[in-house]
Design a protein around this motif. Structure first.
Motif, mmCIF file in Angstrom:
data_model
loop_
_atom_site.group_PDB
_atom_site.id
_atom_site.type_symbol
_atom_site.label_atom_id
_atom_site.label_comp_id
_atom_site.label_asym_id
_atom_site.label_seq_id
_atom_site.Cartn_x
_atom_site.Cartn_y
_atom_site.Cartn_z
ATOM 1 N N UNK A 91 0.840 -1.190 0.000
ATOM 2 C CA UNK A 91 0.000 0.000 0.000
ATOM 3 C C UNK A 91 0.875 1.240 0.000
ATOM 4 N N UNK A 92 2.066 1.022 0.561
ATOM 5 C CA UNK A 92 3.005 2.137 0.630
ATOM 6 C C UNK A 92 4.414 1.571 0.560
ATOM 7 N N UNK A 93 5.278 2.226 -0.196
ATOM 8 C CA UNK A 93 6.671 1.783 -0.307
ATOM 9 C C UNK A 93 7.571 2.784 0.397
ATOM 10 N N UNK A 94 8.445 2.267 1.263
ATOM 11 C CA UNK A 94 9.468 3.128 1.847
ATOM 12 C C UNK A 94 10.773 2.815 1.140
ATOM 13 N N UNK A 95 11.426 3.854 0.635
ATOM 14 C CA UNK A 95 12.657 3.638 -0.122
ATOM 15 C C UNK A 95 13.840 3.998 0.761
ATOM 16 N N UNK A 96 14.768 3.062 0.872
ATOM 17 C CA UNK A 96 15.929 3.300 1.730
ATOM 18 C C UNK A 96 17.127 3.706 0.899
ATOM 19 N N UNK A 97 18.013 4.452 1.526
ATOM 20 C CA UNK A 97 19.221 4.903 0.826
ATOM 21 C C UNK A 97 20.345 3.916 1.109
ATOM 22 N N UNK A 98 21.443 4.005 0.321
ATOM 23 C CA UNK A 98 22.612 3.190 0.693
ATOM 24 C C UNK A 98 23.159 3.630 2.049
ATOM 25 N N UNK A 99 24.089 2.812 2.600
ATOM 26 C CA UNK A 99 24.626 3.076 3.930
ATOM 27 C C UNK A 99 25.262 4.448 4.039
ATOM 28 N N UNK A 100 25.168 5.149 5.142
ATOM 29 C CA UNK A 100 24.323 4.825 6.295
ATOM 30 C C UNK A 100 22.848 4.997 5.954
ATOM 31 N N UNK A 101 22.090 3.970 6.239
ATOM 32 C CA UNK A 101 20.716 3.905 5.768
ATOM 33 C C UNK A 101 19.803 4.908 6.451
ATOM 34 N N UNK A 102 18.971 5.481 5.624
ATOM 35 C CA UNK A 102 17.901 6.283 6.177
ATOM 36 C C UNK A 102 16.723 6.149 5.224
ATOM 37 N N UNK A 103 15.560 6.589 5.646
ATOM 38 C CA UNK A 103 14.414 6.500 4.747
ATOM 39 C C UNK A 103 14.459 7.693 3.809
ATOM 40 N N UNK A 104 14.589 7.400 2.530
ATOM 41 C CA UNK A 104 14.829 8.449 1.553
ATOM 42 C C UNK A 104 13.510 9.087 1.114
ATOM 43 N N UNK A 105 12.543 8.248 0.838
ATOM 44 C CA UNK A 105 11.237 8.807 0.483
ATOM 45 C C UNK A 105 10.195 7.716 0.580
ATOM 46 N N UNK A 106 8.947 8.115 0.454
ATOM 47 C CA UNK A 106 7.911 7.102 0.488
ATOM 48 C C UNK A 106 6.878 7.350 -0.601
ATOM 49 N N UNK A 107 6.302 6.271 -1.105
ATOM 50 C CA UNK A 107 5.373 6.371 -2.226
ATOM 51 C C UNK A 107 4.126 5.561 -1.890
ATOM 52 N N UNK A 108 2.982 6.179 -1.982
ATOM 53 C CA UNK A 108 1.741 5.436 -1.792
ATOM 54 C C UNK A 108 1.357 4.754 -3.090
ATOM 55 N N UNK A 109 0.904 3.520 -2.977
ATOM 56 C CA UNK A 109 0.487 2.789 -4.166
ATOM 57 C C UNK A 109 -0.987 2.461 -4.004
ATOM 58 N N UNK A 110 -1.779 3.097 -4.839
ATOM 59 C CA UNK A 110 -3.221 3.002 -4.652
ATOM 60 C C UNK A 110 -3.859 2.311 -5.854
ATOM 61 N N UNK A 111 -3.263 1.213 -6.263
ATOM 62 C CA UNK A 111 -3.805 0.499 -7.422
ATOM 63 C C UNK A 111 -4.789 -0.561 -6.927
ATOM 64 N N UNK A 112 -5.841 -0.844 -7.737
ATOM 65 C CA UNK A 112 -6.775 -1.891 -7.329
ATOM 66 C C UNK A 112 -6.121 -3.271 -7.374
ATOM 67 N N UNK A 113 -6.621 -4.182 -6.509
ATOM 68 C CA UNK A 113 -6.091 -5.546 -6.496
ATOM 69 C C UNK A 113 -7.097 -6.488 -7.134
ATOM 70 N N UNK A 114 -6.660 -7.603 -7.741
ATOM 71 C CA UNK A 114 -5.261 -7.946 -7.998
ATOM 72 C C UNK A 114 -4.639 -7.008 -9.030
ATOM 73 N N UNK A 115 -3.405 -6.686 -8.804
ATOM 74 C CA UNK A 115 -2.761 -5.673 -9.645
ATOM 75 C C UNK A 115 -2.272 -6.254 -10.962
ATOM 76 N N UNK A 116 -2.330 -5.387 -11.952
ATOM 77 C CA UNK A 116 -1.911 -5.803 -13.290
ATOM 78 C C UNK A 116 -0.498 -5.281 -13.516
ATOM 79 N N UNK A 117 0.458 -6.207 -13.560
ATOM 80 C CA UNK A 117 1.864 -5.768 -13.632
ATOM 81 C C UNK A 117 2.219 -5.140 -14.975
ATOM 82 N N UNK A 118 1.298 -5.224 -15.949
ATOM 83 C CA UNK A 118 1.644 -4.629 -17.242
ATOM 84 C C UNK A 118 0.872 -3.332 -17.488
ATOM 85 N N UNK A 119 0.106 -2.894 -16.468
ATOM 86 C CA UNK A 119 -0.623 -1.643 -16.679
ATOM 87 C C UNK A 119 0.355 -0.467 -16.662
ATOM 88 N N UNK A 120 0.043 0.618 -17.404
ATOM 89 C CA UNK A 120 0.979 1.752 -17.495
ATOM 90 C C UNK A 120 1.266 2.356 -16.119
#
Lengths: 260, 246
Positions: free
Chosen positions: B201-230
């Motif tokens: 539902x949400x992705x947290x993106x980590x940076x290389x060492x020393x690790x910290x949370x770089x940014x976060x992205x909400x993913x609001x796609x309907x399930x089951x998700x279509x991996x080939x959708x744009x």
């Protein structure tokens, strides 16, 4: 699963091995390659075996009396070693304080071969039952401790962490994870201990005794009766094999997961 | 109860002079499915071990329901990358084991175990030992064992890294089903960005060492998700760009 046919072939192979072993031995003596004064043929050993079941000659007791003496001796020492050695090894593996406290002493005792204990044991305990039990105990104790210790040490840290993240206490980790995971190693240790106690038996009984299989073998040598020596040896061998098999059955009951 | 189930504040970990985790803060809502993605070797394992208290942080804190996280008090569960079913227990006993360690009542243990066996379709092999089954089944047992606790916080450390792609799709759908059924809060670590976009539902993106949370992205796609959708592909590429260090 192995098929019925496969099973029959395996059984046949085992029997063939035994038949050939004893057949070659019998022929070697019968055809005069080896003097029958030095080595009795299996046929002679069998008849000596049957005779010794009831006959007390020449050394003073029947085979059954000798066997029971030895069996009680070896079994009581072996059981004592398992009852003391396995828990000790498990605790040494799990708890650092135990490990630090006992390992140095254990490491010094471990390399001393059981027969090297004989002189001091005679001085301290005399030549009675307790001295012999002690020597066999030492022989069986060492593999019990080592294997139980290693079994705990080799527990997968991942499994320990699984239990820890479930909030398990140290005692739960010890009893629910480390002990079950070490059981196979413990059984290997117990099996080695059984072998060690049987093989030390003869040495212990040779040190001075008035009965037992070791005594019988020793007397067979003095009286130049190779058939009696061999009856003693084969009785030890067969009993050892039988006990080891029984232990295997017990292991399948207690730790079935490895055998499916 | 606050809306945030898990609150991580200024989490920092040093091994001697080596700063592995630098001031990471984030929060996770009750019942949320969050994926952590980051480049390999970015200290994910350290991070996870901190979250489940296998390691103590140098500074910062982790709160569950507003209290410091404690495996003895909270229902925390961890699915490790390595196979971790107890080899001496049958499938059924494995699933029960976590509940038993928690001293749940017999009724709850039975009900939850049946629920999980049923959802995973493992009733037929309930009396088998893990080594008699495939590696992917073993991992499913482990995942079932974790969900059976209805955990407050479930951490999954690349649980499908060793699986082939076909099995993975099946397992990913299964984990979503379990998550929905038990209402657990899940942190799922992966280096497979497609997997992250498929599950989270949400992705947290980590940076290389020393690790910290770089940014976060909400993913609001309907399930089951279509991996080939744009939209799926756009999100996947966006995250890929973020963790590119080359």
């Amino acid at each position: 699963m192995i098929s019925k046919k496969e099973k029959r072939i395996r059984l046949l192979l085992s029997i063939a091995g035994l038949v050939i072993f004893f057949g070659v031995w019998e022929m070697a003596v019968q055809m005069g390659f080896i003097s029958s004064r030095i080595l009795s043929p299996p046929s002679k050993v069998v008849s000596a075996f049957i005779q010794k079941l009831t006959d007390t000659k020449p050394e003073g007791a029947t085979l059954i009396t000798h066997f029971l003496m030895s069996f009680k001796l070896a079994l009581s020492a072996f059981l004592a070693a398992v009852i003391i050695g396995v828990p000790l090894g498990l605790f040494m593996g799990q708890y650092k304080a135990f490990d630090r406290f006992l390992t140095p002493i254990f490491e010094i005792i471990r390399p001393i071969p059981p027969i090297a204990w004989i002189p001091i044991v005679i001085l301290v305990a005399g030549i009675g039952m307790s001295g012999k039990v002690f020597i066999i105990f030492v022989a069986a104790f060492v593999p019990c401790v080592i294997n139980s210790y290693l079994g705990i040490k080799l527990t997968s840290p991942v499994l320990v962490n699984v239990a820890r993240t479930f909030g398990a206490s140290d005692w739960q980790i010890f009893t629910k994870v480390c002990i079950p995971s070490s059981l196979n190693m413990v059984f290997t240790g117990v099996r080695n201990a059984l072998g060690a106690s049987w093989s030390t038996l003869v040495a212990a009984e040779m040190l001075a005794s008035t009965g037992g299989l070791g005594y019988m073998i020793q007397m067979g040598r003095q009286l130049i009766r190779p058939d009696i020596i061999l009856v003693g040896m084969l009785t030890i061998g067969c009993t050892g094999a039988l006990l080891s098999w029984l232990l295997g059955l017990l292991e399948k009951k207690v730790a079935p997961w490895r055998y499916r | 109860m606050s809306e945030n189930k898990v609150e991580v504040r200024n989490l920092t970990k040093k091994f001697g002079d080596l700063l592995v985790l630098n001031n990471a803060s984030f929060s996770i809502k009750n019942g949320e499915f969050v994926c952590l993605v980051g480049p390999t070797g970015c200290g994910k394992t350290t991070f996870l071990n901190l979250l489940v208290k296998l390691l103590e942080p140098t500074s910062g804190e982790i709160l569950i329901d507003g209290e410091p996280a404690d495996p003895k008090k909270h229902n925390i569960s961890f699915v490790f990358q390595e196979p971790s079913a107890f080899p001496w227990l049958t499938v059924e006993e494995n699933i029960r084991s976590g509940l038993e360690l928690k001293h749940m009542s017999a009724g709850v243990i039975k009900e939850r175990t049946e629920e999980i066996l049923n959802m995973l379709g493992l009733e037929k092999v309930r009396k088998s030992y893990p080594h008699e089954l495939s590696a992917s089944t073993e991992q499913r047992i482990v995942i079932g064992r974790s969900f059976a606790l209805h955990p407050d916080l479930l951490l999954m450390d690349e649980p499908y890294a060793a699986m082939d792609i076909k099995v993975r799709y099946f397992l990913e759908d299964e984990v979503i089903r379990l998550w929905k059924a038990t209402g657990s809060t899940v942190i799922f670590i992966t280096h497979n960005i497609e997997e992250a976009v498929y599950l989270a539902e949400r992705c947290l993106v980590m940076s290389p060492k020393p690790t910290t949370i770089k940014s976060e992205i909400s993913i609001d796609l309907p399930r089951p998700r279509d991996i080939s959708s744009p939209e799926f592909i756009r999100l996947r590429e966006e995250i890929t760009d973020m963790i590119k260090w080359w």
